[in-house]
Design a protein around this motif. Structure first.
Motif, PDB file in Angstrom:
ATOM      1  N   UNK A  73       3.092  -2.462   7.837  1.00  7.25           N
ATOM      2  CA  UNK A  73       2.177  -2.756   8.946  1.00  7.25           C
ATOM      3  C   UNK A  73       2.931  -3.402  10.097  1.00  7.25           C
ATOM      4  N   UNK A  74       3.765  -4.383   9.785  1.00  3.70           N
ATOM      5  CA  UNK A  74       4.532  -5.090  10.817  1.00  3.70           C
ATOM      6  C   UNK A  74       5.498  -4.142  11.518  1.00  3.70           C
ATOM      7  N   UNK A  75       6.153  -3.272  10.734  1.00  4.04           N
ATOM      8  CA  UNK A  75       7.124  -2.339  11.316  1.00  4.04           C
ATOM      9  C   UNK A  75       6.475  -1.350  12.276  1.00  4.04           C
ATOM     10  N   UNK A  76       5.190  -1.079  12.098  1.00  2.00           N
ATOM     11  CA  UNK A  76       4.477  -0.179  13.011  1.00  2.00           C
ATOM     12  C   UNK A  76       3.934  -0.937  14.219  1.00  2.00           C
ATOM     13  N   UNK A 152     -10.639   5.649   3.578  1.00  2.00           N
ATOM     14  CA  UNK A 152     -10.767   5.893   2.134  1.00  2.00           C
ATOM     15  C   UNK A 152      -9.603   6.652   1.544  1.00  2.00           C
ATOM     16  N   UNK A 153      -8.760   7.204   2.372  1.00  2.00           N
ATOM     17  CA  UNK A 153      -7.588   7.949   1.909  1.00  2.00           C
ATOM     18  C   UNK A 153      -6.429   6.976   1.710  1.00  2.00           C
ATOM     19  N   UNK A 154      -5.901   6.903   0.492  1.00  2.00           N
ATOM     20  CA  UNK A 154      -4.837   5.940   0.188  1.00  2.00           C
ATOM     21  C   UNK A 154      -3.595   6.172   1.036  1.00  2.00           C
ATOM     22  N   UNK A 155      -3.319   7.416   1.364  1.00  2.00           N
ATOM     23  CA  UNK A 155      -2.116   7.717   2.133  1.00  2.00           C
ATOM     24  C   UNK A 155      -2.302   7.485   3.633  1.00  2.00           C
ATOM     25  N   UNK A 156      -3.531   7.222   4.066  1.00  2.00           N
ATOM     26  CA  UNK A 156      -3.825   7.131   5.495  1.00  2.00           C
ATOM     27  C   UNK A 156      -4.353   5.769   5.923  1.00  2.00           C
ATOM     28  N   UNK A 157      -4.934   5.003   5.019  1.00  2.00           N
ATOM     29  CA  UNK A 157      -5.672   3.798   5.400  1.00  2.00           C
ATOM     30  C   UNK A 157      -4.776   2.758   6.056  1.00  2.00           C
ATOM     31  N   UNK A 158      -3.571   2.557   5.553  1.00  2.00           N
ATOM     32  CA  UNK A 158      -2.706   1.531   6.129  1.00  2.00           C
ATOM     33  C   UNK A 158      -2.306   1.880   7.557  1.00  2.00           C
ATOM     34  N   UNK A 159      -2.073   3.165   7.821  1.00  2.00           N
ATOM     35  CA  UNK A 159      -1.717   3.591   9.172  1.00  2.00           C
ATOM     36  C   UNK A 159      -2.919   3.491  10.114  1.00  2.00           C
ATOM     37  N   UNK A 160      -4.109   3.694   9.573  1.00  2.00           N
ATOM     38  CA  UNK A 160      -5.314   3.508  10.372  1.00  2.00           C
ATOM     39  C   UNK A 160      -5.463   2.050  10.788  1.00  2.00           C
ATOM     40  N   UNK A 161      -5.254   1.140   9.844  1.00  2.00           N
ATOM     41  CA  UNK A 161      -5.330  -0.281  10.170  1.00  2.00           C
ATOM     42  C   UNK A 161      -4.236  -0.687  11.151  1.00  2.00           C
ATOM     43  N   UNK A 162      -3.053  -0.095  11.005  1.00  2.00           N
ATOM     44  CA  UNK A 162      -1.973  -0.393  11.947  1.00  2.00           C
ATOM     45  C   UNK A 162      -2.326   0.084  13.354  1.00  2.00           C
ATOM     46  N   UNK A 226       1.257 -12.452  14.763  1.00  2.00           N
ATOM     47  CA  UNK A 226      -0.072 -11.840  14.661  1.00  2.00           C
ATOM     48  C   UNK A 226      -0.094 -10.709  13.634  1.00  2.00           C
ATOM     49  N   UNK A 227       0.958  -9.899  13.605  1.00  2.00           N
ATOM     50  CA  UNK A 227       0.999  -8.768  12.672  1.00  2.00           C
ATOM     51  C   UNK A 227       1.126  -9.241  11.228  1.00  2.00           C
ATOM     52  N   UNK A 228       1.924 -10.269  11.000  1.00  2.00           N
ATOM     53  CA  UNK A 228       2.115 -10.758   9.637  1.00  2.00           C
ATOM     54  C   UNK A 228       0.835 -11.348   9.057  1.00  2.00           C
ATOM     55  N   UNK A 229       0.029 -11.977   9.895  1.00  2.00           N
ATOM     56  CA  UNK A 229      -1.162 -12.635   9.360  1.00  2.00           C
ATOM     57  C   UNK A 229      -2.415 -11.765   9.499  1.00  2.00           C
ATOM     58  N   UNK A 248      -2.698  -6.659   1.843  1.00  2.00           N
ATOM     59  CA  UNK A 248      -1.629  -7.339   2.571  1.00  2.00           C
ATOM     60  C   UNK A 248      -1.435  -8.731   1.988  1.00  2.00           C
ATOM     61  N   UNK A 249      -0.363  -9.387   2.391  1.00  2.00           N
ATOM     62  CA  UNK A 249      -0.011 -10.658   1.768  1.00  2.00           C
ATOM     63  C   UNK A 249      -1.046 -11.741   2.084  1.00  2.00           C
TER      64      UNK A 249
END
Length: 295
Positions: A73-76, A152-162, A226-229, A248-249
């Motif tokens: 997430x941070x890297x994006x 809902x797609x495991x391969x897509x959700x993190x990029x959507x949040x990013x 901001x990205x880390x938290x 996320x952490x």
């Protein structure tokens, strides 16, 4: 310094110093101590477990997954939001010379995600990204494009949040870069024009970018923090799912500490989060500040 001056300094600075100790330094010290215990909220006692909590975090699949998701997430978010913020600021700064009213309206539009409540914005995105009723998939279907399950797609959700994270951060970075651009003296551009850098890339590379060095350093540090938290969008939209694909952490910290009441383990996650953020900030300062020109 006489006794009266010392007493005056104590009266003026004492309350702030006391609040700093009670509400920042003392809680941080307590968290560092609890990180090495098995304390659970409500338990009558606790035991010293050493590094077991940290071993659990880095040794378990869920712990490594939360760390990896956060780093992804941070890297994006950092390069995308900083780059887009600079690009938007450059465009609005140039537009303000010819069309100041339109530039002012666009500034307000870009800054709206920053001023709005993150939870409210997250709910709006949840409605927009609904798989069957959402506006995004409705437009995609109308254009003959696939309508994915954004959340809902495991391969897509993190990029959507990013992507949502970038959208939330660009407006704030834009304001900071606009302030940096306004502080650049026009005489510098005149001098560069004499040397042949009159427009375009050469003007940006020789004058604008070096003079934005301090602003860029500040934007990088703030964006990284901001990205880390990241928490609100995860808690509102996915709750770490599906199958911990968006965990996320910070959300793991919340889940372990305030859902499962494992204060010791949650404190260990907090310590890791604090150290990671500190190291990233120090790295950014060390790398970027060597090329920063302060006026």
């Amino acid at each position: 310094m006489n006794r009266r001056e010392s007493l005056t300094n104590l009266v003026l600075a004492g309350p702030a110093a006391l609040a700093l100790v009670l509400f920042i330094f003392l809680p941080v010290a307590v968290v560092f101590v609890l990180a090495f215990t098995d304390y659970q909220i409500g338990a009558p006692g606790m035991g010293w477990v050493g590094l077991d909590n940290f071993s659990k975090l880095f040794g378990s699949r869920l712990g490594r997954n939360a760390i990896l998701n956060t780093l992804t997430y941070v890297a994006i978010v950092i390069p995308a939001s900083v780059g887009l913020g600079l690009l938007v600021a450059l465009g609005l700064h140039a537009l303000a010379r010819s069309l100041p009213r339109i530039a002012a309206i666009l500034k307000a539009v870009y800054f709206l995600p920053v001023a709005a409540t993150l939870v409210a914005m997250a709910v709006s995105w949840q409605m927009l990204l609904h798989p069957s009723l959402g506006l995004v998939n409705g437009w995609a279907s109308a254009l003959g494009l696939p309508a994915p399950l954004w959340l809902s797609d495991r391969s897509l959700v993190l990029y959507t949040l990013a992507g949502i994270g970038v959208w939330q951060t660009v407006g704030y970075n834009m304001v900071l870069f606009l302030a940096g651009l306004a502080a650049i003296q026009p005489a510098l551009y005149d001098a560069a024009e004499v040397d042949g850098a009159s427009r375009g890339w050469s003007r940006f590379w020789l004058v604008t970018w070096p003079m934005l060095g301090p602003t860029t350093l500040f934007v990088l540090v703030v964006t990284a923090a901001s990205a880390f938290r990241v928490f609100e969008t995860v808690a509102t939209l996915t709750k770490g799912g599906p199958a911990f694909a968006s965990d996320t952490i910070v959300y793991a910290l919340y889940r372990e500490g305030f859902v499962y009441f494992k204060a010791g383990y949650a404190s260990a996650i907090t310590v890791v989060f604090f150290i990671a953020l500190l190291l990233l900030t120090a790295l950014q300062v060390w790398v970027v500040e060597r090329k920063v020109h302060y006026r």
